[in-house]
Enzyme design. Structure first.
Site, short mmCIF file in Angstrom:
data_model
loop_
_atom_site.label_atom_id
_atom_site.label_comp_id
_atom_site.label_asym_id
_atom_site.label_seq_id
_atom_site.Cartn_x
_atom_site.Cartn_y
_atom_site.Cartn_z
NE ARG A 159 50.39 34.17 33.99
CZ ARG A 159 50.60 33.34 35.00
NH1 ARG A 159 51.26 32.22 34.82
NH2 ARG A 159 50.14 33.63 36.20
CE LYS A 211 46.10 24.95 51.54
NZ LYS A 211 47.45 24.65 51.22
N GLY A 214 44.26 33.75 41.97
CA GLY A 214 43.99 32.95 40.78
C GLY A 214 42.55 32.46 40.73
N GLY A 218 50.33 34.97 43.75
CA GLY A 218 51.20 35.16 44.91
C GLY A 218 51.66 36.60 45.09
#
Ligand code: ADP
Ligand code: MG
Length: 393
Positions: free
Chosen positions: A35, A200, A350, A373
Site C-alpha cells: 500500500r 460465505k 482481497g 469492502g
C-alpha cells in the site's frame, strides 16, 4: 467527472493527501508495504509540483488508548522516506500546536505524515463518525485536499468526506484508476459474466442481488456454491453451508433459473486439510462425511464455455480453498482462461486478488481492484461517499 490532482496548481500550496497506509503490522513491524508503494505516484507528483505535502491515513482500528501504540504510523513514515529518498517528517499527534507548527514550517516539496487519524476515535469516534469540527480543523491545515485512499472510500469519515466538505478537492491517481476501471460496470458490454466464490453467501448477498439483474450469467463456485446446491435439494455433506441464507438462495434460483450456473463436480475430502485423500464427485453423490474444497474438471469446462462468450467479467472470491495448493486448481484454470479472453476482466476482493497475484495472473487482467469492502459495495450499486464528496470538474 471528478476533479483530480492534475486539475490543481500545487506550487507552494499546502496539499493534504489522504492515503491508504493501512498496512498489515506484526510486532511493530510492517509485514507488507504494497500500500505504501502504491501511494508513491500521487505523493511524488505533489512533491515534484512544489507542494507542501501533508499526509494523513488510518491504520487498524482504535477503540481505546491501549490500541494506539501498535497502530502508530511512525514505521510507515520511515519506510515511505526510504522509497521517496527524502525525509518524511512524522508528527506524533493528530491536532494542536505541534502539528500546526510542523505544517507551517514546511518548504515547497517537503513531506510530513500526521499520526493515525483514528487516534481521534478514542474519545467520541470523531474520525469514524465524521465529526464536523474535526473535518473542519484538519481542512484548516491545508489549501487543497486530495483523496487517494480507495480502501476507505465507502465510509464517510472526517479524514475523507469531512475534509473534502471544507476545501477545494480532487482524487489522486490510485482512486482515479479504480474509479475509471470500475465505471465499466455502469454500462457493461454484454455478455456480462460474473464469477463468485469465497466462503460465505452472507458476505455477498448485496452483490448477488444487484448483479443478478445486470449480468447475463453468474458462475458460482467456492464454498458459496454449497448453500445454493443444498437449496436445490442436493446432499452437500460436510461442505460449508450458510443455513441462514438457504431461503435467499432458493429465491434467487427460482427467480433466475437460467442465470445462475452451479458446479457439476467437485474435489471432495473428508478433512479440511491439504493432506487428506480426496476424490472427484459429481454434485449428486457427495457423501455425508465429505466436503467440497474445489470445483472439478467438468465444472472448469462448463465455466470456460460460458466465459468464452463474455465481453465483461467481474470476479470476486476464489473457487476453492486456494490456501491449500491441492485446491488451487479451479481458481488457477479459470484465471488462465480469463486472461485469454477478448473482454474487460476485473478482479475485486482481497482473496481473489491475492490468489491471482500468487499465481502470476494479477498483471494480465484488465484491472485488479485493491479495495476489498469498497469494491464490493460499489458492485452492490452503492455510492462511495469518499468519491462522491470530491468536487466535480
Ligand atoms: P474475497 O476476499 O475475494 O472477497 P472471500 O473472502 O469471500 O473472497 O473468500 C475467500 C475464502 O473462501 C478463502 O479463504 C477460501 O479458502 C474460501 N473458500 C473457497 N472455496 C471454499 C470451499 N469450497 N470451502 C470452504 N472455503 C472455501
Ligand atoms: Mg476475503
Amino acid at each position: 467527472m471528478k476533479k483530480t490532482i492534475r486539475d490543481y496548481d500545487l506550487k507552494g500550496k499546502k496539499v493534504i493527501i489522504r492515503c491508504d497506509f493501512n498496512v498489515p503490522m506484526k510486532d511493530g513491524k510492517i509485514v507488507d508495504d504494497n500500500r505504501i508503494v502504491m501511494s508513491l505516484e500521487t505523493i511524488k507528483y505533489a512533491i515534484n509540483n512544489g507542494a507542501k505535502v501533508i499526509l494523513m491515513s488510518h491504520l487498524g482500528r482504535i477503540k481505546e488508548e491501549s490500541d494506539k501504540e501498535k497502530n502508530s504510523l511512525r514505521e510507515v513514515s520511515i519506510r515511505l522516506g526510504e522509497y521517496l529518498g527524502k525525509e518524511v517528517k512524522f508528527v506524533p499527534v493528530t491536532r494542536g500546536k505541534e502539528l500546526e507548527d510542523a505544517v507551517n514550517s514546511l518548504n515547497d516539496g517537503d513531506v510530513l505524515l500526521m499520526e493515525n487519524t483514528r487516534f481521534e476515535d478514542v474519545v467520541g469516534k470523531k474520525e469514524s463518525g465524521n465529526d464536523p469540527e474535526l473535518g473542519k480543523y484538519w481542512a484548516s491545515l491545508g489549501d487543497v485536499f486530495i483523496n487517494d485512499a480507495f480502501g476507505t472510500a465507502h465510509r464517510a469519515h472526517a479524514s475523507n468526506v469531512g475534509i473534502a466538505s471544507n476545501l477545494p478537492s480532487g482524487i489522486g491517481f490510485l482512486v482515479e484508476k479504480e474509479v475509471n476501471a470500475l465505471s465499466v460496470f455502469n454500462e457493461p458490454e454484454h455478455p456480462f459474466v460474473v464469477i463468485l466464490g469465497g466462503s460465505k453467501v452472507s458476505d455477498k448477498i448485496g452483490v448477488i442481488k444487484n448483479l443478478v439483474t445486470k449480468a447475463d450469467k453468474i458462475l458460482i463456485g467456492g464454498g458459496m456454491a454449497y448453500t445454493f446446491l443444498k437449496a436445490k435439494g442436493y446432499n452437500v455433506g460436510k461442505s460449508v453451508v450458510d443455513l441462514d441464507n438457504l431461503s435467499f438462495c432458493e429465491e434467487i434460483l427460482s427467480n433466475y433459473p437460467d442465470k445462475i450456473v452451479l458446479p457439476i463436480d467437485h474435489v471432495v475430502a473428508k478433512e479440511f486439510s491439504n493432506d487428506s485423500p480426496n476424490r472427484v464427485s459429481s454434485s449428486l453423490d457427495i457423501e455425508s462425511d465429505e466436503m467440497g474444497l474445489d470445483i472439478g474438471k467438468d465444472t472448469i469446462e462448463l465455466f470456460n464455455s460460458v466465459l468464452y462468450t463474455a465481453k465483461t467479467v467481474f470476479w470476486n472470491g476464489p473457487l476453492g480453498v486456494y490456501e491449500f495448493p491441492k485446491y488451487t486448481v479451479g481458481t488457477e484454470k479459470i484465471l488462465a482462461t480469463l486472461v485469454t479472453l477478448n473482454a474487460k476482466t476485473i478482479l475485486g476482493g482481497g482473496d481473489i486478488v491475492a490468489a491471482a497475484s500468487n499465481l502470476g495472473y494479477k498483471d494480465k487482467v484488465t484491472h485488479a481492484s485493491t479495495g476489498g469492502g469498497v469494491t464490493l459495495e460499489f458492485m452492490e450499486g452503492k455510492e462511495l461517499p469518499g468519491v462522491v464528496s470530491i468536487m466535480n470538474k
